[in-house]
Design an enzyme around this catalytic site. Sequence first.
Site, PDB file in Angstrom:
ATOM      1  N   GLY A   7       0.841  -1.194   0.000  1.00  0.00           N
ATOM      2  CA  GLY A   7       0.000   0.000   0.000  1.00  0.00           C
ATOM      3  C   GLY A   7       0.868   1.233   0.000  1.00  0.00           C
ATOM      4  O   GLY A   7       2.079   1.162   0.208  1.00  0.00           O
ATOM      5  N   HIS A  48       4.114   3.895  15.817  1.00  0.00           N
ATOM      6  CA  HIS A  48       3.986   2.448  15.595  1.00  0.00           C
ATOM      7  C   HIS A  48       4.199   1.685  16.905  1.00  0.00           C
ATOM      8  O   HIS A  48       3.466   0.740  17.201  1.00  0.00           O
ATOM      9  CB  HIS A  48       4.984   1.986  14.535  1.00  0.00           C
ATOM     10  CG  HIS A  48       4.517   2.214  13.135  1.00  0.00           C
ATOM     11  ND1 HIS A  48       4.180   1.188  12.296  1.00  0.00           N
ATOM     12  CD2 HIS A  48       4.330   3.358  12.423  1.00  0.00           C
ATOM     13  CE1 HIS A  48       3.806   1.674  11.123  1.00  0.00           C
ATOM     14  NE2 HIS A  48       3.893   2.992  11.184  1.00  0.00           N
TER      15      HIS A  48
END
Length: 173
Positions: A7, A48
Amino acid sequence: MRDLILGGARSGKSRLAERLAAESGLAVSYIATAQAGDGEMGRRIAEHRARRPAHWRTLEEPLALAATLRSEAEAGRCLLVDCLTLWLTNLLLCDDPQRLDGEREALLECLGELPGRIILVSNETGLGVVPLGELSRRYVDEAGWLHQAIAERCERVTFTVAGLPMPLKGEPL
């Protein structure tokens, strides 16, 4: 099971990979390839980290990915690599073509042999215009070739856009 999740930037690919790892019911080793070279990248890494469950094992490996996968892989464990294109960038910036070739070949060789669940995340870079700079063109080319080779070795390949998984190969999510 080997998954490749592709992506663009902020497409939702990492969140999808993290969801699949959590839903696997297996112990998870998160292999991070990013290096905090500047403040913005440091913030991305922190974001993250904050999303990951505390019980996941985190390893930071910017270069020797195949060796790390081999040492961590076992039945009953899920390995999540985020991401292949940052790993590729690290190798390209080493400015050692033999290291790049060797690490890439080692990764491709080991993928079929690894026990357990493997989830690989990577940025799809080949959908835009051809970059003007030589290094940028090489990066896009190397990423495209790497994605093709890895997709061939994975049971499922998913392209993520706007947080939505689009199946390219294997069972849809």
